[in-house]
Each structure stands twice: as structure tokens, then as C-alpha cells.
Scaffold this motif. Structure first.
Motif, short mmCIF file in Angstrom:
data_model
loop_
_atom_site.label_atom_id
_atom_site.label_comp_id
_atom_site.label_asym_id
_atom_site.label_seq_id
_atom_site.Cartn_x
_atom_site.Cartn_y
_atom_site.Cartn_z
N UNK A 140 0.86 -1.18 0.00
CA UNK A 140 0.00 0.00 0.00
C UNK A 140 0.89 1.23 0.00
N UNK A 141 0.66 2.11 -0.98
CA UNK A 141 1.36 3.38 -1.05
C UNK A 141 0.38 4.45 -0.59
N UNK A 142 0.77 5.22 0.42
CA UNK A 142 -0.08 6.30 0.94
C UNK A 142 0.49 7.63 0.47
N UNK A 143 -0.39 8.59 0.26
CA UNK A 143 0.01 9.92 -0.16
C UNK A 143 -0.38 10.92 0.91
N UNK A 166 -4.88 6.21 -0.09
CA UNK A 166 -3.87 5.17 -0.28
C UNK A 166 -4.22 4.29 -1.49
N UNK A 167 -3.19 3.72 -2.09
CA UNK A 167 -3.36 2.86 -3.27
C UNK A 167 -2.79 1.49 -2.93
N UNK A 168 -3.62 0.46 -3.08
CA UNK A 168 -3.19 -0.93 -2.87
C UNK A 168 -2.74 -1.51 -4.19
N UNK A 169 -1.55 -2.11 -4.19
CA UNK A 169 -0.98 -2.68 -5.41
C UNK A 169 -0.68 -4.16 -5.19
N UNK A 170 -1.03 -4.96 -6.18
CA UNK A 170 -0.72 -6.38 -6.20
C UNK A 170 0.03 -6.71 -7.47
N UNK A 171 0.31 -7.98 -7.73
CA UNK A 171 1.08 -8.37 -8.90
C UNK A 171 0.51 -7.79 -10.19
N UNK A 229 4.46 13.82 -2.17
CA UNK A 229 4.88 13.19 -0.92
C UNK A 229 4.10 11.90 -0.70
N UNK A 230 4.86 10.81 -0.45
CA UNK A 230 4.27 9.48 -0.33
C UNK A 230 5.10 8.64 0.62
N UNK A 231 4.53 7.49 0.97
CA UNK A 231 5.24 6.53 1.82
C UNK A 231 4.64 5.16 1.57
N UNK A 232 5.40 4.12 1.90
CA UNK A 232 4.86 2.76 1.86
C UNK A 232 4.23 2.51 3.23
#
Length: 104
Positions: A60-63, A68-73, A84-87
Motif C-alpha cells: 500500500x502506497x499512501x500519499x 492510499x493505493x493498494x498494489x498487487x502483482x 509526498x508518499x510513503x509505503x
């Protein structure tokens, strides 16, 4: 020859960052996480654009100003320079392998 799914240490106390290739205005790196997140003390504020692809696992990358954006394969995301972002989260029970392209 190298393989993005190999040479991952069994113990992974910190995220693993490996530069794959770099050239004029571009750097490609492999990032391996296993339950890792960005430091709680701030946000990434990078001077270059970043395109990130999850090859394996989930994260999950949060801004700072945004959802937040959830990413999978197979999921990928472009992060403009200085956004500005963070994992915020990565799967704790498996490696999350990211391919990150930093460019001007």
C-alpha cells in the motif's frame, strides 16, 4: 544474466534496494519488502518521477494529500516528482518485489 526473483536473503531485517541499471536521467531498481514500511518520521519527497510496478506480493502506497493505493502483482503506479508518499504496508508473510523506475 540476473533474475529479479533470486538473490533475496532469507532474513530481511530492512528493505532491500538493488540498482538494476542506470543511464542518462533514469535509474531502475528492485525493492524487496517483507512486512516493511517507510519510516514513521516523514514522507518521501523525491526530485524525480517514479514509476513503480509490483511483480510479486502486495503493498500500500499512501500519499500525504490523497487516498492510499493498494498494489498487487501486475499493478503499477506513477508518482510525480515531489508528490509526498510513503509505503504504508507490505505483506508480512511473503516478499513484495517492486520494480521502480526513477526518471527526469
Amino acid at each position: 544474466m540476473a533474475n529479479l526473483f533470486e538473490a533475496i536473503p532469507e532474513g530481511l531485517p530492512e528493505e532491500l534496494f538493488d540498482e538494476v541499471v542506470s543511464g542518462r536521467g533514469v535509474t531502475v531498481e528492485r525493492i524487496v519488502s517483507r512486512g516493511h514500511t517507510s519510516p514513521d518520521t516523514g514522507w518521501y519527497d523525491q526530485p524525480r518521477h517514479e514509476w513503480v510496478l509490483v511483480l510479486k506480493g502486495k503493498g500500500v502506497v499512501a500519499f500525504e494529500n490523497g487516498e492510499p493505493v493498494t498494489l498487487g502483482p501486475g499493478d503499477h503506479l506513477t508518482i510525480p516528482a515531489h508528490r509526498r508518499h510513503r509505503v504504508a504496508w507490505t505483506a508480512p508473510d511473503e516478499e513484495t518485489i517492486w520494480l521502480a523506475v526513477h526518471y527526469d
